[in-house]
Design a protein around this motif. Structure first.
Motif, PDB file in Angstrom:
ATOM      1  N   VAL A  41       0.854  -1.186   0.000  1.00 54.40           N
ATOM      2  CA  VAL A  41       0.000   0.000   0.000  1.00 54.40           C
ATOM      3  C   VAL A  41       0.889   1.234   0.000  1.00 54.40           C
ATOM      4  O   VAL A  41       1.826   1.346   0.785  1.00 54.40           O
ATOM      5  CB  VAL A  41      -0.919   0.004   1.244  1.00 54.40           C
ATOM      6  CG1 VAL A  41      -1.779   1.265   1.273  1.00 54.40           C
ATOM      7  CG2 VAL A  41      -1.792  -1.230   1.264  1.00 54.40           C
ATOM      8  N   THR A  42       0.601   2.143  -0.898  1.00 49.86           N
ATOM      9  CA  THR A  42       1.329   3.423  -0.903  1.00 49.86           C
ATOM     10  C   THR A  42       0.331   4.522  -0.616  1.00 49.86           C
ATOM     11  O   THR A  42      -0.791   4.524  -1.138  1.00 49.86           O
ATOM     12  CB  THR A  42       1.990   3.665  -2.271  1.00 49.86           C
ATOM     13  OG1 THR A  42       0.988   3.602  -3.285  1.00 49.86           O
ATOM     14  CG2 THR A  42       3.051   2.616  -2.556  1.00 49.86           C
ATOM     15  N   ALA A  43       0.733   5.405   0.236  1.00 50.21           N
ATOM     16  CA  ALA A  43      -0.156   6.515   0.617  1.00 50.21           C
ATOM     17  C   ALA A  43       0.511   7.839   0.258  1.00 50.21           C
ATOM     18  O   ALA A  43       1.701   8.018   0.475  1.00 50.21           O
ATOM     19  CB  ALA A  43      -0.461   6.461   2.108  1.00 50.21           C
ATOM     20  N   THR A  44      -0.267   8.741  -0.288  1.00 53.80           N
ATOM     21  CA  THR A  44       0.256  10.072  -0.623  1.00 53.80           C
ATOM     22  C   THR A  44      -0.186  11.093   0.400  1.00 53.80           C
ATOM     23  O   THR A  44       0.347  12.192   0.432  1.00 53.80           O
ATOM     24  CB  THR A  44      -0.232  10.504  -2.012  1.00 53.80           C
ATOM     25  OG1 THR A  44      -1.654  10.460  -2.037  1.00 53.80           O
ATOM     26  CG2 THR A  44       0.336   9.584  -3.076  1.00 53.80           C
ATOM     27  N   ASP A  45      -1.113  10.681   1.258  1.00 58.26           N
ATOM     28  CA  ASP A  45      -1.626  11.600   2.283  1.00 58.26           C
ATOM     29  C   ASP A  45      -0.771  11.445   3.526  1.00 58.26           C
ATOM     30  O   ASP A  45      -0.632  10.353   4.072  1.00 58.26           O
ATOM     31  CB  ASP A  45      -3.093  11.273   2.575  1.00 58.26           C
ATOM     32  CG  ASP A  45      -3.733  12.304   3.494  1.00 58.26           C
ATOM     33  OD1 ASP A  45      -3.048  13.296   3.833  1.00 58.26           O
ATOM     34  OD2 ASP A  45      -4.897  12.112   3.869  1.00 58.26           O
ATOM     35  N   GLY A  46      -0.186  12.522   3.996  1.00 59.16           N
ATOM     36  CA  GLY A  46       0.665  12.479   5.187  1.00 59.16           C
ATOM     37  C   GLY A  46      -0.120  12.215   6.455  1.00 59.16           C
ATOM     38  O   GLY A  46       0.452  11.801   7.465  1.00 59.16           O
ATOM     39  N   ALA A  47      -1.404  12.465   6.424  1.00 58.58           N
ATOM     40  CA  ALA A  47      -2.217  12.263   7.620  1.00 58.58           C
ATOM     41  C   ALA A  47      -2.714  10.824   7.730  1.00 58.58           C
ATOM     42  O   ALA A  47      -3.263  10.433   8.753  1.00 58.58           O
ATOM     43  CB  ALA A  47      -3.405  13.219   7.599  1.00 58.58           C
ATOM     44  N   ALA A  48      -2.529  10.037   6.661  1.00 57.23           N
ATOM     45  CA  ALA A  48      -2.980   8.644   6.697  1.00 57.23           C
ATOM     46  C   ALA A  48      -1.916   7.793   7.384  1.00 57.23           C
ATOM     47  O   ALA A  48      -0.734   7.882   7.068  1.00 57.23           O
ATOM     48  CB  ALA A  48      -3.233   8.134   5.287  1.00 57.23           C
ATOM     49  N   PHE A  49      -2.308   6.981   8.339  1.00 55.33           N
ATOM     50  CA  PHE A  49      -1.380   6.104   9.035  1.00 55.33           C
ATOM     51  C   PHE A  49      -2.131   4.855   9.480  1.00 55.33           C
ATOM     52  O   PHE A  49      -3.350   4.813   9.498  1.00 55.33           O
ATOM     53  CB  PHE A  49      -0.725   6.817  10.225  1.00 55.33           C
ATOM     54  CG  PHE A  49      -1.708   7.278  11.248  1.00 55.33           C
ATOM     55  CD1 PHE A  49      -2.051   6.453  12.329  1.00 55.33           C
ATOM     56  CD2 PHE A  49      -2.312   8.523  11.159  1.00 55.33           C
ATOM     57  CE1 PHE A  49      -2.960   6.879  13.263  1.00 55.33           C
ATOM     58  CE2 PHE A  49      -3.229   8.943  12.109  1.00 55.33           C
ATOM     59  CZ  PHE A  49      -3.554   8.124  13.157  1.00 55.33           C
ATOM     60  N   GLY A  50      -1.386   3.866   9.834  1.00 55.66           N
ATOM     61  CA  GLY A  50      -1.977   2.617  10.325  1.00 55.66           C
ATOM     62  C   GLY A  50      -1.078   2.022  11.391  1.00 55.66           C
ATOM     63  O   GLY A  50       0.073   2.410  11.564  1.00 55.66           O
ATOM     64  N   ARG A  51      -1.608   1.068  12.104  1.00 53.64           N
ATOM     65  CA  ARG A  51      -0.868   0.435  13.186  1.00 53.64           C
ATOM     66  C   ARG A  51      -0.591  -1.017  12.803  1.00 53.64           C
ATOM     67  O   ARG A  51      -1.459  -1.714  12.316  1.00 53.64           O
ATOM     68  CB  ARG A  51      -1.699   0.495  14.459  1.00 53.64           C
ATOM     69  CG  ARG A  51      -1.007  -0.082  15.651  1.00 53.64           C
ATOM     70  CD  ARG A  51      -1.816   0.154  16.900  1.00 53.64           C
ATOM     71  NE  ARG A  51      -1.131  -0.433  18.040  1.00 53.64           N
ATOM     72  CZ  ARG A  51      -1.641  -0.555  19.228  1.00 53.64           C
ATOM     73  NH1 ARG A  51      -2.855  -0.113  19.439  1.00 53.64           N
ATOM     74  NH2 ARG A  51      -0.977  -1.099  20.200  1.00 53.64           N
ATOM     75  N   ASN A  52       0.625  -1.459  13.042  1.00 55.82           N
ATOM     76  CA  ASN A  52       0.976  -2.844  12.768  1.00 55.82           C
ATOM     77  C   ASN A  52       0.682  -3.667  14.020  1.00 55.82           C
ATOM     78  O   ASN A  52       1.363  -3.549  15.031  1.00 55.82           O
ATOM     79  CB  ASN A  52       2.459  -2.955  12.396  1.00 55.82           C
ATOM     80  CG  ASN A  52       2.813  -4.340  11.916  1.00 55.82           C
ATOM     81  OD1 ASN A  52       2.089  -5.286  12.162  1.00 55.82           O
ATOM     82  ND2 ASN A  52       3.941  -4.450  11.242  1.00 55.82           N
ATOM     83  N   TYR A  53      -0.338  -4.507  13.930  1.00 57.23           N
ATOM     84  CA  TYR A  53      -0.750  -5.297  15.096  1.00 57.23           C
ATOM     85  C   TYR A  53       0.115  -6.531  15.310  1.00 57.23           C
ATOM     86  O   TYR A  53      -0.025  -7.221  16.311  1.00 57.23           O
ATOM     87  CB  TYR A  53      -2.221  -5.690  14.955  1.00 57.23           C
ATOM     88  CG  TYR A  53      -3.153  -4.521  15.144  1.00 57.23           C
ATOM     89  CD1 TYR A  53      -3.526  -4.122  16.410  1.00 57.23           C
ATOM     90  CD2 TYR A  53      -3.627  -3.797  14.057  1.00 57.23           C
ATOM     91  CE1 TYR A  53      -4.360  -3.045  16.595  1.00 57.23           C
ATOM     92  CE2 TYR A  53      -4.463  -2.720  14.225  1.00 57.23           C
ATOM     93  CZ  TYR A  53      -4.829  -2.346  15.501  1.00 57.23           C
ATOM     94  OH  TYR A  53      -5.657  -1.272  15.682  1.00 57.23           O
ATOM     95  N   PHE A  54       0.999  -6.841  14.369  1.00 57.02           N
ATOM     96  CA  PHE A  54       1.806  -8.045  14.480  1.00 57.02           C
ATOM     97  C   PHE A  54       3.153  -7.795  15.142  1.00 57.02           C
ATOM     98  O   PHE A  54       3.700  -8.684  15.782  1.00 57.02           O
ATOM     99  CB  PHE A  54       2.025  -8.661  13.094  1.00 57.02           C
ATOM    100  CG  PHE A  54       0.728  -9.012  12.427  1.00 57.02           C
ATOM    101  CD1 PHE A  54      -0.002 -10.122  12.843  1.00 57.02           C
ATOM    102  CD2 PHE A  54       0.218  -8.232  11.406  1.00 57.02           C
ATOM    103  CE1 PHE A  54      -1.203 -10.446  12.242  1.00 57.02           C
ATOM    104  CE2 PHE A  54      -0.983  -8.552  10.805  1.00 57.02           C
ATOM    105  CZ  PHE A  54      -1.695  -9.660  11.222  1.00 57.02           C
ATOM    106  N   ASN A  55       3.719  -6.596  14.977  1.00 58.73           N
ATOM    107  CA  ASN A  55       5.042  -6.310  15.538  1.00 58.73           C
ATOM    108  C   ASN A  55       4.991  -5.424  16.768  1.00 58.73           C
ATOM    109  O   ASN A  55       6.027  -5.005  17.251  1.00 58.73           O
ATOM    110  CB  ASN A  55       5.932  -5.631  14.481  1.00 58.73           C
ATOM    111  CG  ASN A  55       6.252  -6.572  13.345  1.00 58.73           C
ATOM    112  OD1 ASN A  55       6.181  -7.779  13.504  1.00 58.73           O
ATOM    113  ND2 ASN A  55       6.584  -6.007  12.194  1.00 58.73           N
TER     114      ASN A  55
END
Length: 194
Positions: A41-55
């Motif tokens: 997934v590539t995001a161009t929006d700086g405000a978009a983020f996600g959390r990695n639940y595995f690490n």
């Protein structure tokens, strides 16, 4: 406005077509993202983020790649051992293969194989050996009475005809010895008299 000129669509139809084409493009992008997860997934929006639940620190422990490969190897070996054990314990199943180039030679039915006995001869041999084993057991029972008789069947029983109360009385050892001496002396006297 000539008669041979292509028809012009009005503004509403043009907007509708643009909307349908935009939806089709979005669906195509979604389908491509679904079918190719390796792209990422590539995001161009700086405000978009996600959390990695595995690490994350509170995530449950997972196996390393080396451990997963080792586990897969051990499970594959265990499956191969199980197959070998089943093949050994159940020879009646036989060997099956799907490879047409695999073949074997039957060393028992070839013309140069040593002669084998017929089924009738084998049955006769088995019957004779069973009779011989029964005769050997009878001979052992006869020659070794000290071993005694053992039985696992609770319904089997026997009666001792010598120690029962109604049995005729037998001589004691002392009387039997004395009688043998008297008979021996009588025979000796008879021999002297003749």
């Amino acid at each position: 406005n000539r008669a041979s000129a292509p028809e012009m669509e009005d503004d509403e139809d043009a907007e509708e077509r643009a909307c349908v084409l935009a939806e089709a493009a979005a669906l195509k992008k979604l389908a491509t993202d679904y079918m190719h997860p390796e792209v990422g997934v590539t995001a161009t929006d700086g405000a978009a983020f996600g959390r990695n639940y595995f690490n994350r620190a509170s995530a449950p422990e997972t196996e390393d790649t080396d451990e997963a490969e080792e586990r897969a190897l051990v499970l594959a070996e265990a499956a191969a051992l199980k197959k070998s054990a089943v093949d050994y314990m159940h020879p009646e199943v036989g060997v099956t293969t799907t490879d047409a180039t695999v073949f074997g030679r039957n060393y028992f039915n070839r013309p140069s194989a040593p002669e084998t006995e017929d089924d009738e001869d084998a049955e006769e041999r088995a019957r004779v050996l069973a009779e011989a084993a029964a005769l050997k057991k009878s001979a052992m029972d006869y020659m070794h009475p000290e071993v005694g008789v053992t039985s696992a069947d609770g319904a089997c029983f026997g009666r001792n005809y010598f120690n029962r109360p109604s049995a005729p009385e037998t001589e004691e050892d002392e009387f039997a010895d004395e009688r043998a001496e008297i008979l021996a002396e009588a025979a000796a006297l008879k021999k002297l008299a003749t």
